[in-house]
Design a protein around this motif. Structure first.
Motif, PDB file in Angstrom:
ATOM      1  N   GLY A 169       0.791  -1.173  -0.045  1.00  0.00           N
ATOM      2  CA  GLY A 169      -0.129   0.099   0.083  1.00  0.00           C
ATOM      3  C   GLY A 169       0.641   1.164  -0.097  1.00  0.00           C
ATOM      4  O   GLY A 169       0.586   2.201   0.292  1.00  0.00           O
ATOM      5  N   LYS A 170       2.185   1.064  -0.451  1.00  0.00           N
ATOM      6  CA  LYS A 170       2.985   2.478  -0.578  1.00  0.00           C
ATOM      7  C   LYS A 170       3.820   2.333  -1.615  1.00  0.00           C
ATOM      8  O   LYS A 170       4.310   1.205  -2.146  1.00  0.00           O
ATOM      9  N   VAL A 171       4.195   3.523  -2.289  1.00  0.00           N
ATOM     10  CA  VAL A 171       4.894   3.634  -3.475  1.00  0.00           C
ATOM     11  C   VAL A 171       5.732   4.849  -3.447  1.00  0.00           C
ATOM     12  O   VAL A 171       5.505   5.671  -2.771  1.00  0.00           O
ATOM     13  N   PHE A 172       6.856   4.720  -4.554  1.00  0.00           N
ATOM     14  CA  PHE A 172       7.553   5.814  -4.597  1.00  0.00           C
ATOM     15  C   PHE A 172       6.985   6.800  -5.737  1.00  0.00           C
ATOM     16  O   PHE A 172       6.734   6.124  -6.662  1.00  0.00           O
ATOM     17  N   VAL A 173       6.931   8.004  -5.469  1.00  0.00           N
ATOM     18  CA  VAL A 173       6.392   8.778  -6.629  1.00  0.00           C
ATOM     19  C   VAL A 173       7.427   9.953  -6.445  1.00  0.00           C
ATOM     20  O   VAL A 173       7.964  10.560  -5.706  1.00  0.00           O
ATOM     21  N   ALA A 174       7.744  10.387  -7.995  1.00  0.00           N
ATOM     22  CA  ALA A 174       8.753  11.405  -8.279  1.00  0.00           C
ATOM     23  C   ALA A 174       8.331  12.748  -7.668  1.00  0.00           C
ATOM     24  O   ALA A 174       7.114  13.296  -7.938  1.00  0.00           O
ATOM     25  N   SER A 175       9.019  13.460  -6.858  1.00  0.00           N
ATOM     26  CA  SER A 175       8.751  14.787  -6.613  1.00  0.00           C
ATOM     27  C   SER A 175       9.483  15.875  -7.182  1.00  0.00           C
ATOM     28  O   SER A 175       9.155  17.153  -7.078  1.00  0.00           O
ATOM     29  N   THR A 176      10.746  15.705  -7.435  1.00  0.00           N
ATOM     30  CA  THR A 176      11.670  16.792  -8.146  1.00  0.00           C
ATOM     31  C   THR A 176      12.663  15.933  -9.112  1.00  0.00           C
ATOM     32  O   THR A 176      13.098  14.715  -8.830  1.00  0.00           O
ATOM     33  N   HIS A 177      13.019  16.538 -10.213  1.00  0.00           N
ATOM     34  CA  HIS A 177      13.999  15.888 -11.098  1.00  0.00           C
ATOM     35  C   HIS A 177      14.892  17.221 -11.424  1.00  0.00           C
ATOM     36  O   HIS A 177      14.547  18.259 -11.340  1.00  0.00           O
ATOM     37  N   ALA A 201      10.950   9.795   4.380  1.00  0.00           N
ATOM     38  CA  ALA A 201       9.963   9.629   3.389  1.00  0.00           C
ATOM     39  C   ALA A 201      10.644  10.060   1.998  1.00  0.00           C
ATOM     40  O   ALA A 201      10.124   9.580   0.968  1.00  0.00           O
ATOM     41  N   LYS A 202      11.822  10.323   1.838  1.00  0.00           N
ATOM     42  CA  LYS A 202      12.523  10.891   0.699  1.00  0.00           C
ATOM     43  C   LYS A 202      13.535   9.969   0.308  1.00  0.00           C
ATOM     44  O   LYS A 202      14.474   9.486   1.143  1.00  0.00           O
ATOM     45  N   SER A 203      13.797   9.809  -0.953  1.00  0.00           N
ATOM     46  CA  SER A 203      15.187   8.853  -1.645  1.00  0.00           C
ATOM     47  C   SER A 203      15.555   9.801  -2.667  1.00  0.00           C
ATOM     48  O   SER A 203      14.946  10.003  -3.542  1.00  0.00           O
ATOM     49  N   ARG A 204      16.819   9.810  -2.897  1.00  0.00           N
ATOM     50  CA  ARG A 204      17.453  10.161  -4.063  1.00  0.00           C
ATOM     51  C   ARG A 204      18.102   9.408  -4.944  1.00  0.00           C
ATOM     52  O   ARG A 204      18.949   8.397  -4.319  1.00  0.00           O
ATOM     53  N   ARG A 205      17.655   9.143  -6.404  1.00  0.00           N
ATOM     54  CA  ARG A 205      18.338   8.394  -7.318  1.00  0.00           C
ATOM     55  C   ARG A 205      19.046   9.162  -8.064  1.00  0.00           C
ATOM     56  O   ARG A 205      18.679   9.892  -8.838  1.00  0.00           O
ATOM     57  N   TRP A 220      12.571  11.034  -4.869  1.00  0.00           N
ATOM     58  CA  TRP A 220      11.025  10.254  -4.758  1.00  0.00           C
ATOM     59  C   TRP A 220      10.793  10.414  -3.392  1.00  0.00           C
ATOM     60  O   TRP A 220      11.417  10.471  -2.380  1.00  0.00           O
ATOM     61  N   THR A 221       9.504  10.470  -3.232  1.00  0.00           N
ATOM     62  CA  THR A 221       8.750  10.470  -1.998  1.00  0.00           C
ATOM     63  C   THR A 221       7.913   9.311  -1.674  1.00  0.00           C
ATOM     64  O   THR A 221       7.253   8.803  -2.956  1.00  0.00           O
ATOM     65  N   PHE A 222       8.022   8.579  -0.720  1.00  0.00           N
ATOM     66  CA  PHE A 222       7.286   7.452  -0.396  1.00  0.00           C
ATOM     67  C   PHE A 222       5.933   7.800  -0.002  1.00  0.00           C
ATOM     68  O   PHE A 222       5.903   8.470   1.110  1.00  0.00           O
TER      69      PHE A 222
END
Length: 152
Positions: free
Chosen positions: A53-61, A87-91, A109-111
């Motif tokens: 019930g949780k996904v990563f969505v892009a918040s900044t590119h 809640a943040k991850s940088r790829r 990405w924001t979870f």
């Protein structure tokens, strides 16, 4: 566990714009495809995310275009996860043709909890499957990355 993932890309006719080179929107599409393929390879498929019930969505590119690419080019997108905090991850992403860098960039990405639509801390269950590669990691240099895109 592949820390720095290599994603092959062959530039097709559909990716070319009126100027005869790859349209900028294609780079963003390739970044997303590479991120999903890397996540899949680490055992986190979209079905698994939906299951919790949780996904990563892009918040900044951020994308820096360094060299144009053209129809028929065979490219390699390198991608790795640099950070996971709260809640943040940088790829990061690094696109090469032969030994030349064509593009570099990153996505934050924001979870997100699908029920609430709000950001949620990345769980330990997810974190343990994504090895972090900091900007000064020697494996980046060994992969031909001169500097992390997050430092650009």
């Amino acid at each position: 566990m592949e820390r720095i993932f290599r994603f092959p890309i062959k530039v097709g006719k559909e990716s070319i714009d009126v100027l005869g080179h790859t349209n900028n929107k294609e780079y963003l599409r390739w970044m997303e495809e590479a991120a999903l393929a890397h996540s899949d390879s680490l055992g986190w498929t979209m079905d698994r995310y939906l299951g919790i019930g949780k996904v990563f969505v892009a918040s900044t590119h951020k994308i820096e275009y360094l060299r144009p690419t053209f129809e028929g080019d065979e490219l390699t997108m390198l991608t790795w996860v640099e950070t996971m905090d709260g809640a943040k991850s940088r790829r990061c992403f690094y696109l090469k043709r032969d030994n030349k860098v064509c593009m570099q960039g990153w996505t934050e990405w924001t979870f997100v909890d699908l029920q609430t639509g709000r950001a949620a801390d990345i769980s330990a269950e997810v974190k343990k499957n994504f090895p972090l590669v900091p900007p000064d990691d020697p494996d980046l240099k060994a992969s031909g990355v001169r500097r992390s895109p997050s430092q650009a």
